[in-house]
Design a protein around this motif. Structure first.
Motif, PDB file in Angstrom:
ATOM      1  N   ILE A  79      11.512   7.351   7.386  1.00 35.91           N
ATOM      2  CA  ILE A  79      10.140   7.857   7.390  1.00 35.91           C
ATOM      3  C   ILE A  79      10.083   9.238   8.036  1.00 35.91           C
ATOM      4  O   ILE A  79      10.671   9.466   9.081  1.00 35.91           O
ATOM      5  N   ASP A  80       9.386  10.163   7.380  1.00 32.59           N
ATOM      6  CA  ASP A  80       9.128  11.465   7.981  1.00 32.59           C
ATOM      7  C   ASP A  80       8.034  11.296   9.032  1.00 32.59           C
ATOM      8  O   ASP A  80       6.918  10.869   8.715  1.00 32.59           O
ATOM      9  N   GLU A  81       8.339  11.605  10.281  1.00 39.02           N
ATOM     10  CA  GLU A  81       7.400  11.361  11.377  1.00 39.02           C
ATOM     11  C   GLU A  81       6.125  12.174  11.229  1.00 39.02           C
ATOM     12  O   GLU A  81       5.047  11.730  11.630  1.00 39.02           O
ATOM     13  N   GLN A  82       6.220  13.367  10.661  1.00 35.65           N
ATOM     14  CA  GLN A  82       5.042  14.221  10.535  1.00 35.65           C
ATOM     15  C   GLN A  82       4.037  13.678   9.529  1.00 35.65           C
ATOM     16  O   GLN A  82       2.837  13.639   9.789  1.00 35.65           O
ATOM     17  N   SER A  83       4.528  13.251   8.366  1.00 33.53           N
ATOM     18  CA  SER A  83       3.635  12.794   7.297  1.00 33.53           C
ATOM     19  C   SER A  83       3.479  11.281   7.255  1.00 33.53           C
ATOM     20  O   SER A  83       2.594  10.769   6.574  1.00 33.53           O
ATOM     21  N   MET A  84       4.354  10.558   7.971  1.00 35.30           N
ATOM     22  CA  MET A  84       4.379   9.091   7.939  1.00 35.30           C
ATOM     23  C   MET A  84       4.650   8.584   6.525  1.00 35.30           C
ATOM     24  O   MET A  84       4.241   7.477   6.156  1.00 35.30           O
ATOM     25  N   ARG A  85       5.365   9.403   5.731  1.00 35.16           N
ATOM     26  CA  ARG A  85       5.716   9.019   4.364  1.00 35.16           C
ATOM     27  C   ARG A  85       7.219   8.790   4.250  1.00 35.16           C
ATOM     28  O   ARG A  85       8.006   9.423   4.962  1.00 35.16           O
ATOM     29  N   PRO A  86       7.649   7.880   3.355  1.00 36.52           N
ATOM     30  CA  PRO A  86       9.088   7.629   3.170  1.00 36.52           C
ATOM     31  C   PRO A  86       9.780   8.809   2.503  1.00 36.52           C
ATOM     32  O   PRO A  86       9.214   9.434   1.603  1.00 36.52           O
ATOM     33  N   ILE A 266       7.290   1.212  -3.207  1.00 34.23           N
ATOM     34  CA  ILE A 266       6.840   1.377  -1.833  1.00 34.23           C
ATOM     35  C   ILE A 266       6.583   2.836  -1.476  1.00 34.23           C
ATOM     36  O   ILE A 266       6.162   3.135  -0.368  1.00 34.23           O
ATOM     37  N   SER A 267       6.834   3.763  -2.403  1.00 30.50           N
ATOM     38  CA  SER A 267       6.594   5.183  -2.141  1.00 30.50           C
ATOM     39  C   SER A 267       5.309   5.599  -2.845  1.00 30.50           C
ATOM     40  O   SER A 267       5.320   6.040  -3.991  1.00 30.50           O
ATOM     41  N   GLN A 268       4.205   5.426  -2.164  1.00 29.49           N
ATOM     42  CA  GLN A 268       2.893   5.617  -2.774  1.00 29.49           C
ATOM     43  C   GLN A 268       2.576   7.098  -3.022  1.00 29.49           C
ATOM     44  O   GLN A 268       2.845   7.945  -2.186  1.00 29.49           O
ATOM     45  N   GLN A 269       2.001   7.365  -4.202  1.00 33.07           N
ATOM     46  CA  GLN A 269       1.510   8.697  -4.533  1.00 33.07           C
ATOM     47  C   GLN A 269      -0.016   8.652  -4.441  1.00 33.07           C
ATOM     48  O   GLN A 269      -0.713   8.463  -5.429  1.00 33.07           O
ATOM     49  N   LEU A 270      -0.518   8.775  -3.221  1.00 28.08           N
ATOM     50  CA  LEU A 270      -1.937   8.581  -2.979  1.00 28.08           C
ATOM     51  C   LEU A 270      -2.688   9.907  -2.984  1.00 28.08           C
ATOM     52  O   LEU A 270      -2.177  10.930  -2.528  1.00 28.08           O
ATOM     53  N   ALA A 271      -3.946   9.859  -3.453  1.00 30.11           N
ATOM     54  CA  ALA A 271      -4.733  11.079  -3.572  1.00 30.11           C
ATOM     55  C   ALA A 271      -4.920  11.759  -2.225  1.00 30.11           C
ATOM     56  O   ALA A 271      -5.004  12.991  -2.153  1.00 30.11           O
ATOM     57  N   TRP A 272      -5.003  10.988  -1.140  1.00 27.45           N
ATOM     58  CA  TRP A 272      -5.216  11.608   0.168  1.00 27.45           C
ATOM     59  C   TRP A 272      -3.921  12.053   0.838  1.00 27.45           C
ATOM     60  O   TRP A 272      -3.942  12.653   1.888  1.00 27.45           O
TER      61      TRP A 272
END
Length: 403
Positions: A79-86, A266-272
């Motif tokens: 996980i990237d700590e800055q974005s909290m994304r995988p 599990i790698s969401q492409q979310l609008a926000w």
């Protein structure tokens, strides 16, 4: 002069019924912190409650498919700590323990009877993306510059075309400028009046249940049919618990059934989480999302809101329709087998079937036949069966939950 703000993370906007049978309006932080103390969602319509439920589940799915109940990233995920994304995914390690880890997270949360601090931390990380009035990242919207860059030149905001009236988005009225609603709950001068909290609820609902009357489309290389909204094409089925926490947990599918778990799941492409241009580019492919959080929050329209003396002027541009045939990632629908095309598709509800009780079509919800292509359970039912087989749900709870 400070910029106006209505942040869904901290501002009350979600309607619920509390333990004393009183209606409350709460923020996202309040809801996830006190979910066990609310009986249910209590919006203007049940369809709105379903859209909000899926939106809430998208947030929970995003967080708990990345972090366990202790707020620690899974060992098979970087996980990237800055974005909290995988950023990377260890397939071998996931094969060994991934599904068990996700089920353990679900079990830990269910027995704790509350969501953990990691949800609040995630919301605070993306708080600027949940601001309904933000000038840079308005929630579920594009800025004026972004909208103008995505639509034909004759449909830009300055031309004043492609607008949707508030009274049309508000489904308790659902009135266009051409056909007045005689039995509206609001008088004519106030049909377009809406609080910011209600606007947020209807904005999410509109993306899920949009009709296809819009004349403005997003610019694309190829012609496409406008999306009617993903939920518009489903006959939904979901589980309910003794309180809102249990309802969210029963429908929190951390291990999707009927699909292979991989990085896309599990790698969401979310609008926000994405720049709007990147999100719209992904939507223009017409490909059904590979993960639940994205599917639950899928846009049918690019929306831009102009504000004139506190009144919203809503611009809407259509996005491509998604093919829901054999979209088995979707857990909240019943299915039927199309013999002509030899594929499964959602079994829609029509006007002549609206009065039929659920139990009369019991076989569409619970498999009772073994013949191939005779039945297919909704994903949410298979998920509940999985929880029961893992001893995480008692049979009594399982039988009482399906709605």
């Amino acid at each position: 002069m400070s910029e106006k703000s209505f942040n869904l993370v901290t501002e009350p906007w979600i309607k619920v019924i509390d333990e004393d049978n009183l209606e409350q309006t709460v923020s996202l932080e309040q809801l996830f912190t006190n979910a066990a103390h609310y009986q249910q969602l209590a919006g203007e319509m049940k369809s709105q409650d379903l859209a909000i439920l899926r939106f809430l589940l998208a947030i929970l799915t995003t967080v708990y498919s990345r972090y366990n109940a202790d707020g620690k990233p899974y060992e098979w995920l970087t996980i990237d700590e800055q974005s909290m994304r995988p950023v990377s995914f260890d397939e071998d390690e996931f094969e060994d323990s991934g599904k068990d880890d996700l089920l353990q997270t679900w079990n830990d949360l269910y027995h704790a009877q509350h969501f953990t601090e990691i949800v609040t931390r995630y919301l605070q990380k993306y708080a600027d993306r949940f601001d309904l009035l933000s000038s840079e990242h308005p929630f579920y919207q594009a800025t004026r510059a972004q909208y103008d860059s995505l639509v034909p030149k004759n449909k830009v905001v300055a031309k004043g075309k492609g607008t949707v009236a508030v009274k049309q988005m508000n489904r308790t009225i659902s009135e266009s400028n051409n056909k007045p609603d005689i039995f509206s709950p609001n008088t004519s001068p106030h049909k377009n009046d809406l609080s910011l909290a209600a606007l947020a609820r209807w904005l999410i609902t509109y993306q899920n249940f949009t009709a296809v009357t819009d004349k403005t489309k997003v610019v694309a290389k190829e012609k496409f049919s406008v999306s009617p909204g993903w939920l518009y094409g489903l006959n939904p089925v979901f589980a309910t618990g003794n309180n809102l926490f249990e309802t969210l947990m029963l429908n929190l599918v951390l291990v999707p059934q009927g699909v292979d778990l991989e990085i896309e799941t599990i790698s969401q492409q979310l609008a926000w989480e994405l720049p709007i241009e990147e999100y719209v580019k992904a939507r223009l492919t017409g490909i059904v999302p590979g993960n639940l959080a994205e599917l639950y929050t899928i846009w049918s329209r690019v929306i831009h809101i102009e504000w004139d003396n506190g009144q919203p002027l809503i611009f809407s541009a259509g996005l491509p329709k998604l093919d829901n045939h054999e979209a088995f990632l979707e857990p909240m629908t019943i299915w039927k087998f199309n013999k002509k095309d030899k594929e499964w598709q959602p079994n829609l509800r029509w006007l002549n079937s609206l009065g039929k009780a659920m139990w009369r079509n019991f076989g569409q919800y619970i498999s009772v036949q073994q013949a191939e292509n005779s039945q297919r359970e909704p994903g949410i039912v298979t998920w509940l069966h999985l929880l029961q087989s893992k001893k995480q749900l008692q049979m009594r709870q399982l039988c009482a939950s399906l709605q």
